[in-house]
Scaffold this active site. Structure first.
Site, PDB file in Angstrom:
ATOM      1  N   ASP A 239       0.827  -1.210   0.000  1.00 20.73           N
ATOM      2  CA  ASP A 239       0.000   0.000   0.000  1.00 20.73           C
ATOM      3  C   ASP A 239       0.860   1.258   0.000  1.00 20.73           C
ATOM      4  O   ASP A 239       2.086   1.183   0.151  1.00 20.73           O
ATOM      5  CB  ASP A 239      -0.953  -0.004   1.208  1.00 20.73           C
ATOM      6  CG  ASP A 239      -0.311  -0.568   2.472  1.00 20.73           C
ATOM      7  OD1 ASP A 239       0.923  -0.489   2.593  1.00 20.73           O
ATOM      8  OD2 ASP A 239      -1.041  -1.089   3.325  1.00 20.73           O
TER       9      ASP A 239
ATOM     10  N   ASN B   9      -7.403  -3.221  14.198  1.00 25.04           N
ATOM     11  CA  ASN B   9      -8.813  -3.407  13.796  1.00 25.04           C
ATOM     12  C   ASN B   9      -8.981  -4.555  12.801  1.00 25.04           C
ATOM     13  O   ASN B   9     -10.050  -4.702  12.210  1.00 25.04           O
ATOM     14  CB  ASN B   9      -9.385  -2.111  13.212  1.00 25.04           C
ATOM     15  CG  ASN B   9      -8.687  -1.688  11.918  1.00 25.04           C
ATOM     16  OD1 ASN B   9      -7.802  -2.392  11.434  1.00 25.04           O
ATOM     17  ND2 ASN B   9      -9.084  -0.554  11.364  1.00 25.04           N
TER      18      ASN B   9
ATOM     19  N   HIS C 285      -7.262  -5.026   9.967  1.00 23.68           N
ATOM     20  CA  HIS C 285      -6.977  -4.781   8.546  1.00 23.68           C
ATOM     21  C   HIS C 285      -5.689  -5.472   8.115  1.00 23.68           C
ATOM     22  O   HIS C 285      -4.789  -5.692   8.920  1.00 23.68           O
ATOM     23  CB  HIS C 285      -6.947  -3.277   8.204  1.00 23.68           C
ATOM     24  CG  HIS C 285      -5.768  -2.515   8.714  1.00 23.68           C
ATOM     25  ND1 HIS C 285      -5.851  -1.207   9.157  1.00 23.68           N
ATOM     26  CD2 HIS C 285      -4.457  -2.832   8.842  1.00 23.68           C
ATOM     27  CE1 HIS C 285      -4.660  -0.779   9.521  1.00 23.68           C
ATOM     28  NE2 HIS C 285      -3.804  -1.744   9.342  1.00 23.68           N
TER      29      HIS C 285
ATOM     30  N   GLU D 109      -9.635  -1.828   5.309  1.00 23.79           N
ATOM     31  CA  GLU D 109     -10.250  -1.560   6.605  1.00 23.79           C
ATOM     32  C   GLU D 109     -11.508  -2.411   6.776  1.00 23.79           C
ATOM     33  O   GLU D 109     -12.055  -2.932   5.794  1.00 23.79           O
ATOM     34  CB  GLU D 109     -10.620  -0.067   6.690  1.00 23.79           C
ATOM     35  CG  GLU D 109      -9.432   0.881   6.544  1.00 23.79           C
ATOM     36  CD  GLU D 109      -8.529   0.933   7.781  1.00 23.79           C
ATOM     37  OE1 GLU D 109      -8.453  -0.045   8.546  1.00 23.79           O
ATOM     38  OE2 GLU D 109      -7.883   1.982   7.963  1.00 23.79           O
TER      39      GLU D 109
HETATM   40  C1  F6R Z   1       1.466  -1.629   6.098  1.00 23.34           C
HETATM   41  C2  F6R Z   1       0.177  -2.299   6.153  1.00 23.34           C
HETATM   42  C3  F6R Z   1      -0.619  -2.391   7.399  1.00 23.34           C
HETATM   43  C4  F6R Z   1       0.227  -2.726   8.626  1.00 23.34           C
HETATM   44  C5  F6R Z   1      -0.656  -2.707   9.871  1.00 23.34           C
HETATM   45  C6  F6R Z   1       0.140  -2.983  11.131  1.00 23.34           C
HETATM   46  O1  F6R Z   1       1.988  -1.702   4.788  1.00 23.34           O
HETATM   47  O2  F6R Z   1      -0.272  -2.748   5.156  1.00 23.34           O
HETATM   48  O3  F6R Z   1      -1.607  -3.386   7.250  1.00 23.34           O
HETATM   49  O4  F6R Z   1       0.828  -3.977   8.470  1.00 23.34           O
HETATM   50  O5  F6R Z   1      -1.270  -1.465   9.996  1.00 23.34           O
HETATM   51  O6  F6R Z   1       1.016  -1.917  11.354  1.00 23.34           O
HETATM   52  P1  F6R Z   1       2.179  -2.037  12.428  1.00 23.34           P
HETATM   53  O7  F6R Z   1       3.051  -3.126  11.964  1.00 23.34           O
HETATM   54  O8  F6R Z   1       2.878  -0.693  12.377  1.00 23.34           O
HETATM   55  O9  F6R Z   1       1.532  -2.327  13.723  1.00 23.34           O
END
Ligand code: F6R
Length: 262
Positions: free
Chosen positions: A67, A136, A138, A143
């Site tokens: 992303d 959450n 995702h 989301e």
């Molecule tokens: C990042 C992504 C998100 C993260 C998720 C967890 O490229 O796609 O899904 O993997 O938000 O973030 P962290 O690892 O910072 O807790």
């Protein structure tokens, strides 16, 4: 789904690096799908260490990001193209162009998403997709309530995700409201998936993803449809799982089998 519960976050980094290293040993020009955020950073550092020590050659792999934020200026330190250049491309010694990221700065974002899907397809598809998980539920920036058959597209970030990611920005108001993200169906097309999670703040999301019903309210639960998913978590992130004893039994049995084969 293979679930590996390990004592500490450092153990998660090592085991996840083992999974990536095994994939790269099988195929040196592996196409990796790469997450940003904190969860995979220790894995990337361990892989870079192995490369530095001559234990592993990562220089032939290519990568696709999950992303990217919309609207950040090119070169902004928090944009995922910059993060992956810093944390992955440079430490892995990858030549320019080997890490591709959806282009959130293009005027035509729909076109940018289609181009990204085409680039993944032209590469032959992702061999191993590395994922973190949001508190959450995702994955990527899909989301809750994302379509389970979504493809790469523009997505609005939830208030919780913007809050969680405010730590990467000077001012919480600077966190972009939108992103481009691989869709859930795009992620499911990867040949293998490796999800890593550490810390108690991930425990509910991990439990819902692994043991809950498949639901758009926990987008990561769609991974239950994938044939080859490995989930590597520390004890804190595993705290909400009901079947940890079973996962440990399976892991021990496989370890014993491997030793007998050796
Ligand atoms: C990042 C992504 C998100 C993260 C998720 C967890 O490229 O796609 O899904 O993997 O938000 O973030 P962290 O690892 O910072 O807790």
């Amino acid at each position: 789904m293979e679930v590996i519960v390990l004592p500490t976050a450092a153990d998660v980094d090592m085991r996840a690096a083992d999974v990536v290293a095994a994939q790269v040993s099988r195929r040196s020009d592996t196409v990796l799908g790469v997450a940003t955020g904190s969860s995979p950073l220790g894995t990337y550092r361990e892989l870079a260490r192995r490369q530095h020590e001559g234990e592993l050659d990562l220089t032939r792999i290519s990568c696709f990001a999950l992303d990217e934020y919309v609207g950040l200026p090119v070169g902004h330190p928090a944009c995922y193209a910059s993060v992956l250049e810093r944390e992955l491309a440079r430490p892995f010694g990858l030549p320019k162009g080997r890490v591709r990221v959806p282009d959130g700065s293009r005027p035509d974002l729909e076109r940018a998403c289609c181009d990204y899907e085409e680039a993944i397809a032209r590469s032959g598809g992702i061999d191993l997709q590395i994922l973190g998980i949001g508190a959450n539920g995702h994955i990527g920036f899909n989301e809750p309530t994302s379509s389970l058959s979504s493809r790469t597209r523009v997505k609005a970030l939830s208030a919780q995700t913007r809050l969680d990611n405010a730590r990467f920005f000077d001012d919480p108001a600077d966190v972009p409201t939108h992103c481009l993200t691989q869709g859930l169906d795009t992620i499911l097309e990867a040949r293998r998936v490796l999800l890593v999670a550490q810390g108690e703040h991930k425990a509910d999301a991990v439990a819902a993803a692994v043991e809950g019903p498949v639901s758009a309210m926990c987008p990561a639960s769609v991974l239950q449809f994938h044939r080859a998913v490995t989930v590597v978590v520390d004890e804190a992130a595993a705290a909400g799982l009901a079947l940890t004893d079973y996962y440990r039994f399976v892991a021990d049995a496989e370890h014993r089998l491997r030793q007998e084969d050796a």
